[in-house]
Design a protein around this motif. Structure first.
Motif, mmCIF file in Angstrom:
data_model
loop_
_atom_site.group_PDB
_atom_site.id
_atom_site.type_symbol
_atom_site.label_atom_id
_atom_site.label_comp_id
_atom_site.label_asym_id
_atom_site.label_seq_id
_atom_site.Cartn_x
_atom_site.Cartn_y
_atom_site.Cartn_z
ATOM 1 N N GLN A 27 88.746 6.285 61.812
ATOM 2 C CA GLN A 27 89.466 7.041 60.799
ATOM 3 C C GLN A 27 88.550 8.101 60.222
ATOM 4 N N PRO A 28 88.317 9.234 60.942
ATOM 5 C CA PRO A 28 87.444 10.260 60.402
ATOM 6 C C PRO A 28 88.141 11.028 59.292
ATOM 7 N N ALA A 29 87.356 11.521 58.386
ATOM 8 C CA ALA A 29 87.891 12.336 57.305
ATOM 9 C C ALA A 29 86.803 13.245 56.792
ATOM 10 N N ARG A 30 87.172 14.398 56.353
ATOM 11 C CA ARG A 30 86.223 15.291 55.725
ATOM 12 C C ARG A 30 86.428 15.170 54.220
ATOM 13 N N PRO A 31 85.500 14.453 53.521
ATOM 14 C CA PRO A 31 85.726 14.145 52.112
ATOM 15 C C PRO A 31 85.543 15.323 51.180
ATOM 16 N N PHE A 32 84.875 16.332 51.606
ATOM 17 C CA PHE A 32 84.623 17.473 50.747
ATOM 18 C C PHE A 32 85.544 18.597 51.212
ATOM 19 N N LEU A 33 86.611 18.829 50.506
ATOM 20 C CA LEU A 33 87.628 19.779 50.947
ATOM 21 C C LEU A 33 87.232 21.202 50.572
ATOM 22 N N ILE A 34 86.101 21.609 51.114
ATOM 23 C CA ILE A 34 85.578 22.948 50.914
ATOM 24 C C ILE A 34 85.577 23.603 52.286
ATOM 25 N N PRO A 35 86.049 24.842 52.405
ATOM 26 C CA PRO A 35 86.053 25.481 53.718
ATOM 27 C C PRO A 35 84.661 25.489 54.340
ATOM 28 N N ALA A 36 84.611 25.286 55.657
ATOM 29 C CA ALA A 36 83.338 25.269 56.364
ATOM 30 C C ALA A 36 82.559 26.528 56.064
ATOM 31 N N GLY A 37 81.275 26.351 55.765
ATOM 32 C CA GLY A 37 80.420 27.501 55.526
ATOM 33 C C GLY A 37 80.241 27.832 54.064
ATOM 34 N N THR A 38 80.832 27.075 53.153
ATOM 35 C CA THR A 38 80.693 27.376 51.736
ATOM 36 C C THR A 38 80.294 26.115 50.984
ATOM 37 N N GLY A 39 79.020 25.893 50.842
ATOM 38 C CA GLY A 39 78.548 24.771 50.043
ATOM 39 C C GLY A 39 78.467 23.471 50.814
ATOM 40 N N PRO A 40 78.477 22.356 50.062
ATOM 41 C CA PRO A 40 78.312 21.045 50.691
ATOM 42 C C PRO A 40 79.431 20.738 51.689
ATOM 43 N N SER A 41 79.074 19.965 52.678
ATOM 44 C CA SER A 41 80.043 19.539 53.669
ATOM 45 C C SER A 41 79.744 18.091 54.009
ATOM 46 N N GLY A 42 80.648 17.471 54.714
ATOM 47 C CA GLY A 42 80.396 16.086 55.069
ATOM 48 C C GLY A 42 81.424 15.543 56.033
ATOM 49 N N HIS A 43 81.195 14.306 56.390
ATOM 50 C CA HIS A 43 82.070 13.594 57.318
ATOM 51 C C HIS A 43 82.041 12.134 56.900
ATOM 52 N N ARG A 44 83.175 11.483 57.019
ATOM 53 C CA ARG A 44 83.274 10.063 56.689
ATOM 54 C C ARG A 44 84.191 9.426 57.721
ATOM 55 N N GLU A 45 83.810 8.254 58.175
ATOM 56 C CA GLU A 45 84.696 7.532 59.075
ATOM 57 C C GLU A 45 84.486 6.041 58.925
ATOM 58 N N ARG A 46 85.493 5.311 59.365
ATOM 59 C CA ARG A 46 85.494 3.850 59.299
ATOM 60 C C ARG A 46 85.907 3.342 60.668
ATOM 61 N N ARG A 47 85.186 2.327 61.145
ATOM 62 C CA ARG A 47 85.503 1.712 62.435
ATOM 63 C C ARG A 47 85.422 0.199 62.301
ATOM 64 N N VAL A 48 86.327 -0.473 62.976
ATOM 65 C CA VAL A 48 86.220 -1.914 63.142
ATOM 66 C C VAL A 48 85.485 -2.113 64.458
ATOM 67 N N LEU A 49 84.366 -2.830 64.402
ATOM 68 C CA LEU A 49 83.532 -3.021 65.579
ATOM 69 C C LEU A 49 83.478 -4.486 65.990
ATOM 70 N N GLY A 50 83.268 -4.716 67.252
ATOM 71 C CA GLY A 50 83.137 -6.060 67.787
ATOM 72 C C GLY A 50 81.703 -6.550 67.786
ATOM 73 N N TYR A 51 80.966 -6.217 66.743
ATOM 74 C CA TYR A 51 79.613 -6.707 66.513
ATOM 75 C C TYR A 51 79.554 -7.192 65.072
ATOM 76 N N SER A 52 78.670 -8.132 64.805
ATOM 77 C CA SER A 52 78.568 -8.642 63.439
ATOM 78 C C SER A 52 77.934 -7.588 62.526
ATOM 79 N N ALA A 53 78.179 -7.730 61.236
ATOM 80 C CA ALA A 53 77.577 -6.837 60.248
ATOM 81 C C ALA A 53 76.048 -6.945 60.328
#
Length: 192
Positions: A27-53
């Motif tokens: 579930q990728p998402a760009r948490p900082f809703l600022i157009p690319a190239g203007t200030g902070p940027s980022g990426h966030r995602e969540r995955r269910v994995l078949g490995y232990s924490a």
């Protein structure tokens, strides 16, 4: 903006043949809703994995081995350790665009946070990995939450990064799951 399709990413996933018998939930998402190239940027995602924490935590905490499997990472070394705080030097990129920087890595009980402030390329760079319980009753699974926040010093670099941010972040997380497969074997099935 989230989930924008990338032809290169699709080709890489197809060539890799997937990471498990059951594809991870992404579930990728760009948490900082600022157009690319203007200030902070980022990426966030969540995955269910078949490995232990615990397995994934161990893998992410082993910063000294990043050079062996993280895309575009040519150097990774732990410079010092005080309790649950590491200072690590990483070199990332590809010639002629290489960046060497030092991160403070904070090892929490179920999270790992790395902060870099003194970079030539970035005003700030922060990554956060959180490892939560996976499927009910399944200790061989976990929920991985990954986020990266950064701001380039150069507006040109910001604009260029905006074009590939989601793809690079997804490839990075996939590199960690690939390394987990090499160390711990195939993922457990993650479908209910």
């Amino acid at each position: 903006m989230a989930g924008r399709g990338r032809t290169l990413l699709g080709a890489l996933r197809a060539a890799a043949g997937g990471l498990s018998a059951s594809p991870p939930s992404v579930q990728p998402a760009r948490p900082f809703l600022i157009p690319a190239g203007t200030g902070p940027s980022g990426h966030r995602e969540r995955r269910v994995l078949g490995y232990s924490a615990e397995q994934m935590y161990e893998l992410v905490a082993n910063v000294g081995e990043y050079r062996l499997f993280v895309p575009w990472c040519s150097r990774s070394a732990v410079l010092s350790r005080r309790g649950r705080v590491l200072r690590a030097e990483l070199e990332v990129g590809f010639p002629p665009l290489l960046e060497r920087y030092v991160s403070e890595v904070f090892l929490g009980s179920r999270r790992i946070r790395a902060v870099s402030r003194d970079c030539r390329l970035f005003r700030h760079l922060e990554t956060l990995w959180r490892f939560g319980p996976g499927l009910p009753g399944r200790t061989d699974t976990c929920v991985l939450d990954f986020s990266v926040s950064f701001e380039f010093r150069s507006p040109l670099h910001s604009r260029l990064a905006g074009l590939f941010l989601d793809e690079v972040a997804e490839q990075t997380v996939s590199a960690f799951t690939g390394r987990a497969r090499a160390l711990f074997g195939p993922q457990a099935a993650v479908r209910d």
